[in-house]
Design a protein around this motif. Structure first.
Motif, PDB file in Angstrom:
ATOM      1  N   LYS A 195       0.840  -1.206   0.000  1.00  0.00           N
ATOM      2  CA  LYS A 195       0.000   0.000   0.000  1.00  0.00           C
ATOM      3  C   LYS A 195       0.870   1.250   0.000  1.00  0.00           C
ATOM      4  O   LYS A 195       0.615   2.219  -0.734  1.00  0.00           O
ATOM      5  CB  LYS A 195      -0.920  -0.004   1.217  1.00  0.00           C
ATOM      6  N   PHE A 196       1.935   1.251   0.808  1.00  0.00           N
ATOM      7  CA  PHE A 196       2.817   2.410   0.885  1.00  0.00           C
ATOM      8  C   PHE A 196       3.536   2.649  -0.452  1.00  0.00           C
ATOM      9  O   PHE A 196       3.742   3.785  -0.864  1.00  0.00           O
ATOM     10  CB  PHE A 196       3.845   2.222   2.007  1.00  0.00           C
ATOM     11  N   ARG A 197       3.930   1.560  -1.119  1.00  0.00           N
ATOM     12  CA  ARG A 197       4.578   1.715  -2.424  1.00  0.00           C
ATOM     13  C   ARG A 197       3.608   2.357  -3.423  1.00  0.00           C
ATOM     14  O   ARG A 197       3.981   3.254  -4.177  1.00  0.00           O
ATOM     15  CB  ARG A 197       5.046   0.355  -2.954  1.00  0.00           C
ATOM     16  N   HIS A 198       2.382   1.873  -3.401  1.00  0.00           N
ATOM     17  CA  HIS A 198       1.327   2.403  -4.266  1.00  0.00           C
ATOM     18  C   HIS A 198       1.116   3.902  -3.983  1.00  0.00           C
ATOM     19  O   HIS A 198       1.053   4.722  -4.901  1.00  0.00           O
ATOM     20  CB  HIS A 198       0.053   1.592  -3.985  1.00  0.00           C
ATOM     21  N   GLU A 199       1.047   4.263  -2.709  1.00  0.00           N
ATOM     22  CA  GLU A 199       0.807   5.658  -2.334  1.00  0.00           C
ATOM     23  C   GLU A 199       2.003   6.549  -2.662  1.00  0.00           C
ATOM     24  O   GLU A 199       1.836   7.746  -2.946  1.00  0.00           O
ATOM     25  CB  GLU A 199       0.470   5.759  -0.844  1.00  0.00           C
ATOM     26  N   ALA A 200       3.208   5.986  -2.632  1.00  0.00           N
ATOM     27  CA  ALA A 200       4.391   6.775  -2.985  1.00  0.00           C
ATOM     28  C   ALA A 200       4.339   7.191  -4.446  1.00  0.00           C
ATOM     29  O   ALA A 200       4.637   8.343  -4.798  1.00  0.00           O
ATOM     30  CB  ALA A 200       5.671   5.990  -2.693  1.00  0.00           C
ATOM     31  N   VAL A 201       3.954   6.262  -5.329  1.00  0.00           N
ATOM     32  CA  VAL A 201       3.829   6.603  -6.748  1.00  0.00           C
ATOM     33  C   VAL A 201       2.714   7.624  -6.954  1.00  0.00           C
ATOM     34  O   VAL A 201       2.870   8.599  -7.707  1.00  0.00           O
ATOM     35  CB  VAL A 201       3.576   5.344  -7.599  1.00  0.00           C
ATOM     36  N   ALA A 202       1.583   7.434  -6.270  1.00  0.00           N
ATOM     37  CA  ALA A 202       0.483   8.397  -6.361  1.00  0.00           C
ATOM     38  C   ALA A 202       0.932   9.779  -5.900  1.00  0.00           C
ATOM     39  O   ALA A 202       0.561  10.802  -6.495  1.00  0.00           O
ATOM     40  CB  ALA A 202      -0.703   7.917  -5.525  1.00  0.00           C
ATOM     41  N   TYR A 228      -3.591   2.707 -13.723  1.00  0.00           N
ATOM     42  CA  TYR A 228      -2.789   3.780 -14.309  1.00  0.00           C
ATOM     43  C   TYR A 228      -1.428   3.881 -13.612  1.00  0.00           C
ATOM     44  O   TYR A 228      -0.394   4.017 -14.283  1.00  0.00           O
ATOM     45  CB  TYR A 228      -3.523   5.118 -14.216  1.00  0.00           C
ATOM     46  N   LEU A 229      -1.412   3.797 -12.290  1.00  0.00           N
ATOM     47  CA  LEU A 229      -0.154   3.843 -11.552  1.00  0.00           C
ATOM     48  C   LEU A 229       0.766   2.712 -12.010  1.00  0.00           C
ATOM     49  O   LEU A 229       1.975   2.906 -12.196  1.00  0.00           O
ATOM     50  CB  LEU A 229      -0.404   3.741 -10.050  1.00  0.00           C
ATOM     51  N   HIS A 230       0.187   1.530 -12.191  1.00  0.00           N
ATOM     52  CA  HIS A 230       0.976   0.378 -12.648  1.00  0.00           C
ATOM     53  C   HIS A 230       1.568   0.648 -14.036  1.00  0.00           C
ATOM     54  O   HIS A 230       2.745   0.345 -14.295  1.00  0.00           O
ATOM     55  CB  HIS A 230       0.096  -0.867 -12.682  1.00  0.00           C
ATOM     56  N   SER A 231       0.781   1.235 -14.911  1.00  0.00           N
ATOM     57  CA  SER A 231       1.256   1.505 -16.277  1.00  0.00           C
ATOM     58  C   SER A 231       2.368   2.545 -16.274  1.00  0.00           C
ATOM     59  O   SER A 231       3.315   2.454 -17.068  1.00  0.00           O
ATOM     60  CB  SER A 231       0.096   1.972 -17.164  1.00  0.00           C
ATOM     61  N   VAL A 232       2.276   3.534 -15.381  1.00  0.00           N
ATOM     62  CA  VAL A 232       3.316   4.562 -15.270  1.00  0.00           C
ATOM     63  C   VAL A 232       4.642   3.936 -14.852  1.00  0.00           C
ATOM     64  O   VAL A 232       5.698   4.202 -15.435  1.00  0.00           O
ATOM     65  CB  VAL A 232       2.897   5.659 -14.275  1.00  0.00           C
ATOM     66  N   GLY A 292      -4.900   7.760  -6.361  1.00  0.00           N
ATOM     67  CA  GLY A 292      -5.072   6.637  -5.451  1.00  0.00           C
ATOM     68  C   GLY A 292      -6.185   5.706  -5.868  1.00  0.00           C
ATOM     69  O   GLY A 292      -6.194   4.519  -5.503  1.00  0.00           O
ATOM     70  N   ASN A 293      -7.113   6.220  -6.662  1.00  0.00           N
ATOM     71  CA  ASN A 293      -8.234   5.417  -7.156  1.00  0.00           C
ATOM     72  C   ASN A 293      -7.998   4.889  -8.562  1.00  0.00           C
ATOM     73  O   ASN A 293      -8.938   4.380  -9.200  1.00  0.00           O
ATOM     74  CB  ASN A 293      -9.523   6.256  -7.127  1.00  0.00           C
ATOM     75  N   GLU A 294      -6.763   5.021  -9.054  1.00  0.00           N
ATOM     76  CA  GLU A 294      -6.445   4.558 -10.401  1.00  0.00           C
ATOM     77  C   GLU A 294      -5.231   3.621 -10.377  1.00  0.00           C
ATOM     78  O   GLU A 294      -4.181   3.928 -10.950  1.00  0.00           O
ATOM     79  CB  GLU A 294      -6.172   5.756 -11.320  1.00  0.00           C
TER      80      GLU A 294
END
Length: 379
Positions: A94-101, A350-354, A345-347
């Motif tokens: 979750k933290f990794r995801h939020e860092a990219v966001a 998209y974060l994965h594609s970036v 955070g709701n996408e």
């Protein structure tokens, strides 16, 4: 480690220097042609104000200034993050995801910069090992971060009091953290590294290892990366201004997050520790650390000198007006990043594609450079 006066002297030499103090707003001459800029941040969830002013806002500035031939690589330092164990894998993801966001929310453009996960590019770890064969225990022992993260006590003169028992408990990964950081930077033959003041010692080691490799193997393969120090001084805890703002602080009123609502920001700043002088406001980080921290925050956000901000706040004669002014400045600055963070955070797709796109570009350069390093070393 360079003291502040030495850093400022070096900064005046511009490109001949290895350390440069960034202006409040980078200009079009901030980077030479063919520069490679590299920087990462640990995944601790949504960014806080210290992350923003101390590091990542410069990333946005650099995206805006990027020219043809220049390369920007920004990432999530997830391998560094586990030097302090993260047993909750779900929270870590979750933290990794939020860092990219957060990186996207502050305005980093993925069309201009590669955004990566450190752990997904194995060449980082391999170069760490190769460089560790050149890194002396003595140099690493002088690093301060492993001591502070291991809770080794400091004396009154700021010297660490190292006990053999305490040292025996230090994990190898934490001790060699600066070598991995050097590998991160040198893997891409980076020329410029935007960081906060607390990382300048690690960049000194990076340049030392670049020199050591070049001299050992009689090559000029690694450039000596320039440390781009953020203009904003370290942002401190709102409730304990003797230490820096950190998400790990158990008192979340000490930390302003990018996704804090305006009312929450106002509440936190109203509760910020200050002092008993309530009729005048000036900058004195020794005698008035709490007030000085708030002035520093305004200075960083507005990209104006401490002196100019002090002149502004000198008109206030009570804490309510002073803190309301600081709150207004912070709320307005974080209005767009807060909205963008919620959107990204709701996408997750998209974060994965970036990250996938950024890692493909970075992986290509990492593989090429490590292949050349292998050749130089005789593998």
């Amino acid at each position: 480690m360079l003291n502040r006066q030495a850093i400022l002297r070096l900064a005046s030499k511009r490109w001949t220097s290895t350390v440069q103090r960034a202006d409040y707003k980078l200009n079009s001459e901030a980077l030479p042609k063919n520069a490679t800029v590299f920087s990462m941040i640990q995944p601790t969830g949504c960014f806080h104000l210290g992350n923003y002013l101390g590091a990542t806002r410069a990333w946005t500035d650099l995206c805006e200034l990027k020219k043809s031939g220049q390369e920007l690589i920004f990432g999530v330092a997830d391998l560094h993050a586990i030097t302090v164990p993260k047993p909750d894998a779900k929270m870590f993801r979750k933290f990794r995801h939020e860092a990219v966001a957060s990186i996207l929310a502050v305005g980093v453009d993925p069309e201009k910069a590669s955004i990566i996960y450190q752990s997904a590019i194995p060449q980082h770890s391999e170069l760490h090992w190769l460089l560790s064969t050149l890194a002396s225990m003595g140099f690493l022992n002088r690093m301060t971060q492993w001591k502070s993260k291991s809770n080794i006590k400091q004396s009154e003169n700021k010297e660490y009091q190292i006990d053999d028992t305490e040292v025996g408990k230090v994990k190898l990964g934490l001790f060699s953290y600066p070598v991995l950081q050097a590998a991160d930077i040198l893997l891409y033959k980076s020329t410029h590294v935007p960081v906060g003041d607390d990382q300048s010692q690690h960049l000194e080691l990076t340049r030392h290892l670049a020199d050591k490799f070049n001299s050992t193997y009689k090559t000029d393969f690694f450039p000596k990366p320039i440390t781009m120090l953020a203009q904003t001084k370290k942002v401190l805890s709102l409730s304990s201004p003797e230490k820096k703002m950190s998400k790990s602080d158990p008192n979340h009123d000490s930390v302003i997050f990018l996704n804090d609502e305006p009312k929450t920001i106002q509440k936190k700043i109203r509760r910020a520790l200050t002092d008993s002088i309530s009729d005048r406001f000036y900058y004195d980080p020794v005698e008035r650390p709490g007030v000085s921290n708030l002035i520093n925050i305004v200075s960083g956000i507005q990209r104006r000198s401490i002196g100019d901000v002090v002149e502004d706040v000198s008109r206030f004669n009570n804490y309510k007006d002073f803190k309301d002014f600081v709150s207004e400045v912070v709320i307005e600055e974080l209005r767009e990043p807060r909205t963008e963070f919620e959107k990204y955070g709701n996408e997750p797709d998209y974060l994965h594609s970036v990250v996938e796109s950024g890692m493909r570009k970075a992986q290509e350069k990492a593989a090429k450079n490590l292949s050349n390093i292998h050749r130089i070393m005789g593998f």
